[in-house]
Design a protein around this motif. Structure first.
Motif, mmCIF file in Angstrom:
data_model
loop_
_atom_site.group_PDB
_atom_site.id
_atom_site.type_symbol
_atom_site.label_atom_id
_atom_site.label_comp_id
_atom_site.label_asym_id
_atom_site.label_seq_id
_atom_site.Cartn_x
_atom_site.Cartn_y
_atom_site.Cartn_z
ATOM 1 N N ARG A 87 -5.311 1.174 2.880
ATOM 2 C CA ARG A 87 -4.978 2.457 2.161
ATOM 3 C C ARG A 87 -5.468 3.471 3.231
ATOM 4 O O ARG A 87 -4.781 4.503 3.371
ATOM 5 N N SER A 144 0.761 -1.301 0.068
ATOM 6 C CA SER A 144 0.057 -0.064 -0.060
ATOM 7 C C SER A 144 0.654 1.247 -0.026
ATOM 8 O O SER A 144 1.754 1.386 0.903
ATOM 9 N N GLU A 203 -7.170 -4.338 0.991
ATOM 10 C CA GLU A 203 -6.655 -3.351 0.364
ATOM 11 C C GLU A 203 -7.062 -1.981 0.358
ATOM 12 O O GLU A 203 -6.308 -0.979 0.889
#
Ligand SMILES: Nc1ncnc2c1ncn2[C@@H]1O[C@H](COP(=O)(O)OP(=O)(O)OP(=O)(O)O)[C@@H](O)[C@H]1O
Ligand SMILES: [Mg+2]
Length: 321
Positions: A289, A255, A285
């Motif tokens: 982030r 990330s 994911e």
């Protein structure tokens, strides 16, 4: 990114267990050297008090919109009273008094932004078995009603071997993911005590304390070794200004960082842990982030204070966020 993921933060319930720290910042103007010692003499201008350690993680969760049941210990002293004024509709405080210790306080003196001195009031001895039993009962009573259990272990004495063992067992019994972040600072790594937890969060130094050959040139292999050593389901390694890497649900994720002008990187790991713990396990994911962005935003603030949720929402609405 669709900001719906952070709308769901408000439905998340976190059980947070661990030491809390009172962070006191005293600002003043230096008026000269002391007449009796080579030390600056100051006039105090203002002071600010914040809840640090797991207190900061609780504040991050609340600022992000989540609900938190916070189990911690305080000393039997005046400093414990600062916690009385801490109320929030989504905060359930389970604060136990340990008469054998002082309330943990870290006091820092600044001349404007120049740090002059820090004095810590800490008792790092482990809690006794009576208190251990009480905490285990309280964790057991609250664990079934939450979505995730979070431990940040600054190794100040609350998280004894027996307590850790019991929380790890309870998280399995009630099928609640357990997220753990251990600070390796004044005591050596105790990561081995957390074997078998759902997700372990480490920075590079902590990763190396578990696996000395941890190598960013071979990130996936390095993460797999840590997972194997600690029997983890998932692992996250935080890389400061470089973002983070993880293996989550058997998937390797890298990330990218959210670029900021950092003024105080201390506590970014707490911000990161809180944000990730409110995230969606099926969207690792995006959760990673968001944790990167929240961690980065926290570095723009000097001191122990969480960023504002609306700044995160604004960033998530931007293109390519
Ligand atoms: N200078 C920075 N620029 C951008 N993002 C940052 C910066 N520092 C930290 N972050 C973000 O915050 C996350 C956590 O920070 P860091 O890697 O410093 O954790 P840590 O060492 O556990 O911190 P702590 O000092 O709180 O223990 C990083 O993975 C990154 O996403
Ligand atoms: Mg850390």
């Amino acid at each position: 990114m669709k900001p719906d993921i952070i709308r769901s933060f408000k439905d998340k319930k976190v059980l947070l267990v661990g030491d809390t720290i009172l962070d006191i910042y005293i600002y003043g103007n230096t008026i000269g050297l002391s007449p009796d010692a080579p030390a600056p003499e100051m006039e105090e201008r203002k002071s600010s008090i914040f809840f640090g350690g797991n207190g900061l993680i609780a504040s991050h969760i609340l600022n992000l919109g989540g609900r938190v049941t916070f189990v911690t210990i305080l000393g039997d002293d005046e400093d414990a009273k600062y916690y009385d004024s801490w109320t929030h509709p989504k905060l359930k405080k389970i604060f136990l008094i340990d008469p054998t210790r002082k309330t943990t306080v870290k006091r820092r003196w600044y001349d404007k932004n120049l740090k002059l001195l820090q004095v810590n009031k800490v008792d790092n001895h482990y809690i006794n078995s009576d208190l251990e039993k009480k905490i285990i009962k309280l964790v057991e009573a609250n664990a079934p009603h939450v979505d995730v259990v979070v431990i940040m272990d600054p190794q100040h004495g609350m998280l004894s071997k027996k307590l850790i063992k019991n929380i790890v067992a309870m998280s399995k019994k009630y099928k609640k993911p357990l997220h753990v972040d251990v600070q390796v600072f004044h005591r050596p790594s105790n990561h081995h005590l957390y074997k078998g937890v759902d997700t372990m969060f480490l920075n590079q130094k902590e990763a190396k304390s578990v696996y000395p050959k941890f190598n960013l040139q071979k990130p996936e292999q390095s993460l797999l070794v840590i997972m194997k050593k600690l029997k983890l389901k998932n692992v996250v390694v935080k890389l400061g200004g470089l973002g983070s890497i993880a293996i989550f649900s058997d998937q390797y994720i890298k990330s990218r960082p959210y670029k900021v002008k950092a003024v105080d990187v201390c506590g970014a790991g707490d911000a990161f842990l809180a944000a990730f713990s409110l995230g969606d396990r099926n969207r690792p994911e995006e959760s990673l982030r968001i944790a990167n962005i929240w961690g980065a935003l926290s570095t723009k603030i000097h001191g122990t204070m969480p960023p504002r949720r609306k700044d995160l929402v604004k960033i998530l609405k931007e293109k390519n966020s």
